[in-house]
Design a protein around this motif. Structure first.
Motif, short mmCIF file in Angstrom:
data_model
loop_
_atom_site.label_atom_id
_atom_site.label_comp_id
_atom_site.label_asym_id
_atom_site.label_seq_id
_atom_site.Cartn_x
_atom_site.Cartn_y
_atom_site.Cartn_z
N PHE A 1 0.85 -1.18 0.00
CA PHE A 1 0.00 0.00 0.00
C PHE A 1 0.89 1.24 0.00
O PHE A 1 1.90 1.31 0.69
CB PHE A 1 -0.94 0.01 1.21
CG PHE A 1 -2.03 -1.02 1.12
CD1 PHE A 1 -2.99 -0.95 0.12
CD2 PHE A 1 -2.10 -2.06 2.02
CE1 PHE A 1 -4.00 -1.90 0.02
CE2 PHE A 1 -3.10 -3.02 1.94
CZ PHE A 1 -4.05 -2.94 0.93
N VAL B 1 -4.96 6.19 -0.42
CA VAL B 1 -4.10 5.01 -0.32
C VAL B 1 -4.31 4.15 -1.56
O VAL B 1 -5.44 3.98 -2.02
CB VAL B 1 -4.41 4.21 0.96
CG1 VAL B 1 -3.54 2.96 1.03
CG2 VAL B 1 -4.21 5.08 2.19
N SER C 1 -11.15 1.72 1.42
CA SER C 1 -11.21 1.72 2.87
C SER C 1 -10.17 0.76 3.42
O SER C 1 -9.88 -0.28 2.81
CB SER C 1 -12.61 1.30 3.36
OG SER C 1 -12.60 0.97 4.71
N TRP C 2 -9.60 1.09 4.61
CA TRP C 2 -8.67 0.16 5.25
C TRP C 2 -9.39 -1.14 5.63
O TRP C 2 -8.74 -2.19 5.73
CB TRP C 2 -8.05 0.79 6.50
CG TRP C 2 -6.87 1.66 6.20
CD1 TRP C 2 -6.75 2.98 6.46
CD2 TRP C 2 -5.64 1.27 5.58
NE1 TRP C 2 -5.52 3.45 6.04
CE2 TRP C 2 -4.81 2.41 5.51
CE3 TRP C 2 -5.15 0.07 5.09
CZ2 TRP C 2 -3.54 2.38 4.96
CZ3 TRP C 2 -3.87 0.04 4.54
CH2 TRP C 2 -3.09 1.18 4.48
N ALA D 1 -8.79 -3.56 3.02
CA ALA D 1 -7.45 -4.16 3.08
C ALA D 1 -7.45 -5.37 4.00
O ALA D 1 -6.89 -6.42 3.67
CB ALA D 1 -6.44 -3.12 3.58
N GLN D 2 -8.11 -5.26 5.15
CA GLN D 2 -8.17 -6.38 6.09
C GLN D 2 -9.02 -7.51 5.54
O GLN D 2 -8.71 -8.69 5.74
CB GLN D 2 -8.70 -5.89 7.44
CG GLN D 2 -7.72 -4.97 8.15
CD GLN D 2 -8.26 -4.47 9.47
OE1 GLN D 2 -9.02 -3.52 9.52
NE2 GLN D 2 -7.87 -5.14 10.54
N ARG E 1 -2.63 -3.29 7.55
CA ARG E 1 -2.91 -1.86 7.38
C ARG E 1 -1.62 -1.05 7.52
O ARG E 1 -1.46 -0.25 8.41
CB ARG E 1 -3.94 -1.40 8.41
CG ARG E 1 -5.29 -2.05 8.25
CD ARG E 1 -6.27 -1.56 9.31
NE ARG E 1 -6.37 -0.11 9.34
CZ ARG E 1 -7.45 0.55 9.77
NH1 ARG E 1 -8.51 -0.13 10.20
NH2 ARG E 1 -7.47 1.85 9.81
N LYS F 1 1.46 1.16 5.17
CA LYS F 1 1.66 1.80 3.87
C LYS F 1 3.03 2.46 3.80
O LYS F 1 3.63 2.77 4.83
CB LYS F 1 0.57 2.83 3.59
CG LYS F 1 0.61 4.03 4.53
CD LYS F 1 -0.43 5.08 4.16
CE LYS F 1 -0.36 6.28 5.12
NZ LYS F 1 -1.30 7.34 4.74
#
Length: 736
Positions: free
Chosen positions: A475, A484, A498-499, A502-503, A509, A511
């Motif tokens: 990221f 991001v 949205s983070w 990512a999860q 999380r 970057k």
């Protein structure tokens, strides 16, 4: 820690006796023997003081890893020791500037301001010519660089030798806050360990001039003969005689002079320690002389392969001369030593300028000369990629090639500066790689690739991209922004909504934040909820990816990923065999993903009907991941009326079909209000259309007659048209 080796008493007594003897002899025979000959002989050996240097060896610009090649009997050749032409005054100043970019502002223990060697300005005295040095014309203000250069020229001593002696004695070359007293005994001249320094020799100029002149006296061999060149001598390891001695064949006068100056050889522990401390029997003066000289200036030996004719320096191998360019000189000097002066090189064939592309004439191996090693090119194509040509290389005899030593093979990766960023060579462009993970990924997932330093001549043939390449799955964010992106190996940046997503993709999380200029020109697009990898489709599943079975992706926006980025993701989640349903944290709503949007399914029966009969797997996702999906209209309630926006036709919602309402009177027969919810044409486009609603309806195989909202079991007349309704619609209408 500074360590200054004590001089044994008998070593101190002999020079003092000799001084008296020589002084008397001068009176008798009328020959003037310089007093420095007596005084300087008592100078103590010293190690480099890290405290003096203001830091450790690496911080001081020293990074030696081995004393391989140290020969106690030939520490430096006579030709190298007396080569006064190795540096100009400007080069000396530049060297000193580089060693101390910034001097500490302050005062020493005597209240005198700190002045680093590079900034030193002093008054110098004129010295008459004698048999050891030419005349020196003093001046009211001369820099340290000028003093070193003029003394070197006057006394025929290599200025690099003087620089090294300043460092090994008082650490002055790298010191960032030198006290004034260090300059008073800068070279250790006339400073015995057992008595104060002779004040007659105090001061930077007197120390440098006196030491240089003293070296010529030592090499003359008239007054000092107990380490005479050409003989083997027992040389102590330490002032403590119990530490022992070892025989040393003194090969030349320069080495002889160094032993008069520092009469000990390093033991095995001192040699193993490089710049550090050995054991209780270690001494360091001559070891450190070798360390500093070879680290800063290359070999201590004069070279048969590197010569200077006029102002040009040449590399000679296999009968061919190559003019050494300024860019190549550090590499060639480090391995082949400083040049020796010759009158002419016309007897050699002209091979043009040197380059870093070299060939072993015996084996045919073509290599890149970098970092003191040869790095083999596996193919000529790679030579071309590096901006070279297999037809234009420096031809080296096998002995010369072997003298350099072999390092790792050349790869399609390069640095443009020592220790700098690694770049991937792509055509005529060098693409900078963000970190080791990016390098490994760019190398096909193999080990972190070796990257030689590209010489300026080769570097000039390439454009250096300002756009960093990252590891796939990394990221990235531009400094000062909240946006991001997920980096791919093929150079794209995919915007992360949205983070939470990512999860849900199974990624951490974290970057990399870089200047905007490093990513501004990258191709950017959205990271959608459905990802395509190797012809298969996946959806975030909470901690990785779940595969969508073919047929479930119609109308859904997808992002195709390259193989390396796909490999970064966990695609082992349970597959989704039905239509795709999702639920986001914080809500009980079940959403059907269809036609590129999510649609809320209002009843369990409706979910089953859409899924084909059985209740499907519902993928649980974090709330923020909802932003990756486009939101569509809620599914209509069974038994309600709807019409498409802009049309007058009304339909009864029956599961996933729409039944045409012929008239509002029919609505009255079913006991339903004479109104319809308006939906978009797109929202209704997924529903199948059925013929007009009749008053004869079938629910669960039983026929009912509708009249004023009352449903009565009936046997319709032959030929009557029946309307079959879904169980959910029957229940909504209140049909038993």
């Amino acid at each position: 820690m500074s360590r200054r080796v004590a001089r044994p008493r008998n070593a101190l007594r002999l020079p003092r006796f000799l001084a008296v003897f020589v002084a008397s002899l001068a009176v008798v025979i009328g020959t003037v023997m310089p007093l420095e000959a007596a005084s300087a002989s008592t100078v103590a050996s010293s190690s480099t003081s890290l405290a003096r240097s203001g830091g450790d060896a690496v911080q001081a610009g020293i990074a030696k890893t081995s004393l391989a090649g140290f020969n106690p009997g030939n520490i430096i050749s006579d030709a190298m020791f007396t080569n006064k032409s190795t540096m100009t005054e400007a080069q000396i100043q530049s060297f000193l500037n580089a060693k101390v970019p910034k001097c500490v502002v302050g005062k020493d223990e005597d209240g005198k301001p700190f002045v680093c060697l590079k900034d030193l300005k002093i008054a110098t005295q004129s010295k008459a010519a004698d048999k050891y040095c030419k005349a020196y014309t003093g001046a009211s203000s001369e820099s340290a660089a000028r003093v070193l250069y003029k003394v070197a020229q006057a006394c025929n001593i290599n200025p690099q030798v003087l620089i090294v002696m300043l460092q090994k004695e008082q650490g002055l070359v790298t010191h960032i806050w030198p006290s004034n007293w260090r300059y008073n005994k800068a070279m250790g001249q006339a400073c015995p360990d057992t008595a104060p320094c002779d004040t007659a020799f105090a001061g930077f100029f007197t120390q440098v001039y006196g030491a240089a002149r003293q070296m010529q006296i030592y090499m003359e061999g008239r007054y000092f003969q107990w380490y005479k060149a050409g003989k083997t001598w027992q040389v102590q390891y330490h002032p403590n005689k119990a530490c022992g001695t070892a025989p040393v064949y003194i090969a030349n006068k320069a080495t002889e002079a160094l032993y008069y100056y520092t009469p000990y050889q390093p033991n095995a522990a001192a040699l193993r320690a490089n710049y550090g401390e050995g054991d209780g029997c270690s001494s360091y003066g001559n070891r450190n002389f070798y360390n500093y000289f070879t680290d800063w200036f290359g070999s201590t030996q004069s070279s048969d392969t590197v010569v200077r004719a006029g102002t040009d320096i040449y590399f000679i191998s296999a009968g061919v001369r190559y003019h050494i360019t300024g860019d190549d000189w550090p590499e060639y000097r480090a391995k082949f030593g400083n040049y020796r002066q010759v009158d002419s090189v016309s007897q050699y064939t002209d091979g043009g300028d040197t380059s870093r592309f070299v060939r072993n004439l015996t084996t045919g191996v073509i290599a890149y000369f970098d970092g003191g090693k040869t790095h083999r090119f596996p193919t000529c194509d790679l030579v071309t990629s590096w901006g070279g040509s297999c037809d234009r290389v420096v031809q080296m005899a096998d002995d010369d090639f072997a003298r350099i030593g072999a390092g790792p093979e050349v790869t399609a990766f390069a640095r443009v500066a020592e220790g700098g960023t690694v770049h991937r060579i792509s055509g005529n462009t060098l693409i900078p790689l963000y970190d080791a993970a990016a390098r490994i990924a760019a190398n096909g997932g193999k080990a972190d690739p070796y990257a030689a330093v590209m010489a300026p001549a080769s570097r000039a043939k390439f454009a250096v991209s300002s756009q960093l390449q990252f590891a796939p799955g990394q990221f990235v964010s531009a400094a000062g922004t909240a946006e991001v992106y997920l980096a791919t190996l093929d150079g794209r940046l995919l915007h992360l909504p949205s983070w939470d997503m990512a999860q849900d993709l199974g990624l951490s999380r974290t970057k990399a934040t870089v200047p905007s200029a490093n990513i501004s020109q990258r191709k950017k697009s959205a990271l959608t909820a459905v990802l395509a990898c190797n012809g298969k489709y996946y959806v975030p599943s909470g901690a990785g990816l779940s595969q969508l079975i073919a047929g479930n992706t119609t109308g859904i926006a997808t992002t195709a990923l390259d193989a390396a980025t796909c490999a970064r993701l966990n695609t082992g989640g349970a597959s989704v065999a039905t239509q795709l349903f999702v639920r986001f944290a914080g809500s009980d709503a079940v959403l059907h993903v269809t036609g590129g949007v999510t649609r809320h399914v209002v009843t369990t029966a409706q979910v089953r009907a859409i899924a084909g009969g059985a209740y499907p797997r519902v993928v649980q996702l974090r709330s923020g991941t909802a932003t990756a999906f486009a939101s569509g209209p809620t599914y209509m309630s069974p038994g309600s009326f709807v019409r498409a926006d802009g049309t007058s036709e009304v339909h009864l919602v029956d599961g996933l079909t729409l039944i045409h309402l012929p008239s509002w009177d029919m609505a009255s027969a079913f006991g339903l209000p004479r109104s319809a919810k308006i939906e978009s044409v797109a929202a209704l486009s997924a529903f199948a259309r059925r013929p007009a609603l009749t008053t004869w309806v079938s629910c669960g195989g039983i026929v009912y007659s509708a009249n004023g909202g009352v449903f009565t079991r009936a046997n319709p007349p032959s030929g009557s048209v029946l309307t079959s309704l879904e169980a959910t619609t029957c229940a909504a209408l209140g049909i038993a």
